[in-house]
Design an enzyme around this catalytic site. Structure first.
Site, PDB file in Angstrom:
ATOM      1  N   LYS A  72       4.956  21.951  31.048  1.00 53.27           N
ATOM      2  CA  LYS A  72       4.708  20.838  30.124  1.00 53.27           C
ATOM      3  C   LYS A  72       6.040  20.260  29.652  1.00 53.27           C
ATOM      4  O   LYS A  72       6.861  20.961  29.077  1.00 53.27           O
ATOM      5  CB  LYS A  72       3.891  21.330  28.917  1.00 53.27           C
ATOM      6  CG  LYS A  72       3.720  20.293  27.798  1.00 53.27           C
ATOM      7  CD  LYS A  72       2.852  20.810  26.648  1.00 53.27           C
ATOM      8  CE  LYS A  72       2.827  19.845  25.468  1.00 53.27           C
ATOM      9  NZ  LYS A  72       2.021  20.346  24.322  1.00 53.27           N
ATOM     10  N   ASP A 121       6.766  15.625  20.483  1.00 57.80           N
ATOM     11  CA  ASP A 121       5.333  15.490  20.213  1.00 57.80           C
ATOM     12  C   ASP A 121       5.110  15.161  18.747  1.00 57.80           C
ATOM     13  O   ASP A 121       5.052  16.036  17.895  1.00 57.80           O
ATOM     14  CB  ASP A 121       4.622  16.798  20.583  1.00 57.80           C
ATOM     15  CG  ASP A 121       3.111  16.713  20.347  1.00 57.80           C
ATOM     16  OD1 ASP A 121       2.607  15.586  20.122  1.00 57.80           O
ATOM     17  OD2 ASP A 121       2.452  17.774  20.400  1.00 57.80           O
ATOM     18  N   LYS A 150       0.990  13.986  13.557  1.00 58.41           N
ATOM     19  CA  LYS A 150       1.183  15.291  12.916  1.00 58.41           C
ATOM     20  C   LYS A 150       1.724  15.099  11.505  1.00 58.41           C
ATOM     21  O   LYS A 150       2.352  14.088  11.216  1.00 58.41           O
ATOM     22  CB  LYS A 150       2.218  16.110  13.716  1.00 58.41           C
ATOM     23  CG  LYS A 150       1.716  16.682  15.025  1.00 58.41           C
ATOM     24  CD  LYS A 150       2.797  17.530  15.673  1.00 58.41           C
ATOM     25  CE  LYS A 150       2.366  18.050  17.031  1.00 58.41           C
ATOM     26  NZ  LYS A 150       1.254  19.014  16.957  1.00 58.41           N
ATOM     27  N   ASP A 152       8.669  20.856  22.632  1.00 57.18           N
ATOM     28  CA  ASP A 152       7.400  20.762  23.351  1.00 57.18           C
ATOM     29  C   ASP A 152       7.591  20.589  24.870  1.00 57.18           C
ATOM     30  O   ASP A 152       6.633  20.407  25.603  1.00 57.18           O
ATOM     31  CB  ASP A 152       6.556  19.622  22.772  1.00 57.18           C
ATOM     32  CG  ASP A 152       5.063  19.930  22.788  1.00 57.18           C
ATOM     33  OD1 ASP A 152       4.711  21.115  22.954  1.00 57.18           O
ATOM     34  OD2 ASP A 152       4.265  18.985  22.659  1.00 57.18           O
ATOM     35  N   ASP A 182      -3.250  14.255  19.757  1.00 56.28           N
ATOM     36  CA  ASP A 182      -2.291  15.366  19.645  1.00 56.28           C
ATOM     37  C   ASP A 182      -2.584  16.476  20.663  1.00 56.28           C
ATOM     38  O   ASP A 182      -1.789  17.390  20.851  1.00 56.28           O
ATOM     39  CB  ASP A 182      -2.313  15.922  18.216  1.00 56.28           C
ATOM     40  CG  ASP A 182      -1.067  16.726  17.885  1.00 56.28           C
ATOM     41  OD1 ASP A 182      -0.119  16.710  18.692  1.00 56.28           O
ATOM     42  OD2 ASP A 182      -1.049  17.360  16.817  1.00 56.28           O
ATOM     43  N   GLU A 198      -2.226  16.377  23.771  1.00 55.16           N
ATOM     44  CA  GLU A 198      -1.646  15.601  24.870  1.00 55.16           C
ATOM     45  C   GLU A 198      -1.152  16.478  26.017  1.00 55.16           C
ATOM     46  O   GLU A 198      -1.067  16.029  27.162  1.00 55.16           O
ATOM     47  CB  GLU A 198      -0.500  14.723  24.354  1.00 55.16           C
ATOM     48  CG  GLU A 198       0.868  15.406  24.258  1.00 55.16           C
ATOM     49  CD  GLU A 198       0.926  16.589  23.287  1.00 55.16           C
ATOM     50  OE1 GLU A 198       0.063  16.648  22.392  1.00 55.16           O
ATOM     51  OE2 GLU A 198       1.810  17.462  23.429  1.00 55.16           O
ATOM     52  N   ARG A 217      -2.410  19.073  27.606  1.00 55.67           N
ATOM     53  CA  ARG A 217      -3.381  19.302  28.681  1.00 55.67           C
ATOM     54  C   ARG A 217      -3.574  18.042  29.530  1.00 55.67           C
ATOM     55  O   ARG A 217      -3.950  18.132  30.693  1.00 55.67           O
ATOM     56  CB  ARG A 217      -4.712  19.780  28.068  1.00 55.67           C
ATOM     57  CG  ARG A 217      -5.329  18.821  27.111  1.00 55.67           C
ATOM     58  CD  ARG A 217      -6.332  19.468  26.164  1.00 55.67           C
ATOM     59  NE  ARG A 217      -5.676  20.190  25.068  1.00 55.67           N
ATOM     60  CZ  ARG A 217      -6.317  20.889  24.146  1.00 55.67           C
ATOM     61  NH1 ARG A 217      -7.635  20.962  24.171  1.00 55.67           N
ATOM     62  NH2 ARG A 217      -5.663  21.514  23.182  1.00 55.67           N
TER      63      ARG A 217
END
Ligand code: BES
Ligand code: MN
Ligand code: ZN
Length: 494
Positions: A263, A268, A275, A286, A345, A347, A349
């Protein structure tokens, strides 16, 4: 940091500091007794007064006043003899090194591995502990501290045969630790530097120096391929997404590759499902999954592992810009499955699902993704284990075993059919988030849908990628978790 080996006696070896392991059961080690005799009983006195007890990770620095050739001795506790493990040795080595940091000492020598019976496993563990503890990210501290860090370590061997037997293991361990440092650097870099473009540049550079094939897919290419999920995530940012492909061929032509997917969300913010502000700065990490697989590639190619390895990094930034994807949107993934967005959020996956589908063309021998995927995993396992899920018990077991050996421990969670209920959508094939219950599993379940018929596993490193407090060989900050684990796994399959 440099590491060398040398054939020398502990008492007659000249160096600024000699690192020595000590048992909690008392100074019973012959090596230590010999040193202590030369030091006129200084160590025995410390034990007698209980100023030093050999408790794991406790360290004590002594000046030697010329009684032995080393200027100083660092005693470090190994705990009880019967409880010694490679990870305890790794920790003790880290603690010994930490005891020197900030003192201005640049070089030290170690006989710690001799306490661990001196075998190659013990040598590897101590070298790992020293090199991993010696890392610091200080590129942006313009007034460097006066007293620098340890830059050179020497591993001492009693004779040429022992040195010979361990030399190649030391070199290999150094190569792997360099790759961990590389991963830590990528994760430590702030989001304004480490953009998807930056990750692509570092990948290209690393591939160039190691003779690995590197391809960077640009937005237009992703559009052509139909990577609707990855592209949607990237739309809230001005930073263009990148899809990094690294292809290393160390095995035979027909041999199917292991494919690793990382990933690569370089920041993020959560997107429109923004967030909270507090702690958001940490979300520069991230892309730790991307760093882990890029570091693994670097180590595998340096070690010339006899296998084929492909690394895929879907890289994007998740921001709430004007073009951002929104809750309620329905996306078309590359696999053809439609996805209802209920939370922007979730994101990770989405970028991973297109990468997992892209991986199908390689007919992988094993497909493994690594991701800082869920806050729920941090709640479940804390910083002491990563989550693992998969569709093949053999693969998850091999990974767990590699985790035990490297100290990068994994704990398996189930992917029973029932968990699929959490992702049912009224409008599309699935939702991208399943709510608060079983958050780590529903994320894993989502990914499973894109693994095809392949042997697949997913590592959730949300809790292990960043060390909050600092541990013996994990300085505060990026841990580089995944590199040593995956190299250990790959060694087992090649
Ligand atoms: N990158 C985060 C996961 C994360 C959270 C990593 C905290 C490290 C520390 C991920 O993209 C995310 O935001 N996940 C959401 C999923 C939820 C919306 C279903 C989460 O865990 O809250
Ligand atoms: Mn997120
Ligand atoms: Zn994320």
């Amino acid at each position: 940091m440099n590491v060398a080996t040398k054939v020398d006696e502990a008492v007659s070896h000249a160096c600024p500091a000699l690192l020595v392991g000590c048992w909690e059961d008392g100074p019973s080690d012959p090596q230590l007794n010999q040193l202590d005799a030369a030091l006129v009983g200084a160590v025995a006195a410390l034990y007698q007064q209980r100023e030093f007890t050999g408790k794991l990770n406790r360290a004590k620095l002594l000046h030697t006043f010329g009684r032995i050739a080393a200027d100083r001795v660092v005693l470090v506790g190994l705990g009880k003899q019967s409880e010694l493990t490679p990870d305890r040795l790794r920790q003790a080595a880290g603690s010994a090194l930490n005891a020197l940091q900030g003192s201005g000492i640049r070089e030290c020598s170690s006989i710690l591995h001799l306490a661990g019976r001196g075998g190659t496993e013990a040598v590897q563990a101590t070298v790992e502990g020293l090199l991993l503890a010696g890392y610091a990210f200080d590129k942006y501290q313009t007034s460097q501290e006066e007293n620098g860090r340890v830059s050179d370590v020497t591993i001492l061997f009693p004779d040429a045969a022992a040195n010979q037997a361990a030399a190649s293991r030391v070199a290999e361990t150094k190569a792997v630790c360099d790759a961990v440092w590389f991963a830590r650097d990528l994760v430590s870099q702030p989001g304004n530097v480490a953009t998807p473009t930056y990750l692509a540049e570092r990948a290209r550079e690393m591939a160039g120096s190691l003779g690995i094939r590197c391809t960077i897919l640009e937005r237009e290419e992703m559009e052509r391929l139909g990577m609707g999920a990855l592209l949607a995530v990237s739309r809230g940012s001005h930073q263009p997404p990148k899809f990094i492909v690294l292809d290393y061929r160390g095995g035979s032509e027909q041999q199917p590759p292991v494919v690793l997917v990382g990933k690569g969300i370089t920041f993020d913010a959560g997107g429109i499902s923004l967030k909270p502000g507090e702690g958001m700065e940490k979300m520069k990490d991230d892309m730790a999954g991307a760093a882990a697989v890029m570091g693994t590639m670097m180590a595998a190619a340096t070690l010339e592992l006899p296998l084929n390895l492909v690394v895929l990094v879907p890289a994007a930034e998740n921001l709430p810009g004007g073009g951002a994807y929104k809750p309620g949107d329905v996306l078309h993934s590359m696999a053809g499955k439609t996805i209802e967005i209920v939370n922007t959020d979730a994101e990770g996956r989405l970028v991973l699902c297109d990468a997992l589908h892209y991986a199908q063309q390689y007919r992988p021998a094993a497909l493994i993704d690594v991701a800082t995927l869920t806050g729920a995993c941090v709640i479940a396992l804390g910083p002491f284990a990563s989550g693992v899920m998969g569709n093949d018990r053999g693969l998850t077991r091999e990974l767990r075993e590699a985790g035990e050996l490297t100290g990068e421990r994994l704990w398996e969670l189930p992917l029973w059919e029932e968990y699929g209920e959490l992702l049912k959508s009224d409008i599309a094939d699935m939702k991208n988030a399943g709510g608060r219950s079983a958050g780590t599993i529903s994320a894993g379940w989502f990914l499973k849908e894109f693994a095809g018929g392949n042997k697949w596993a997913h590592l959730d490193i949300a809790g292990t990628a960043w060390e909050e407090k600092g541990r013996p060989y994990l300085p505060k900050g990026a841990t580089g978790v995944g590199v040593r684990l995956l190299i250990q796994y790959l060694r087992g399959v090649s």
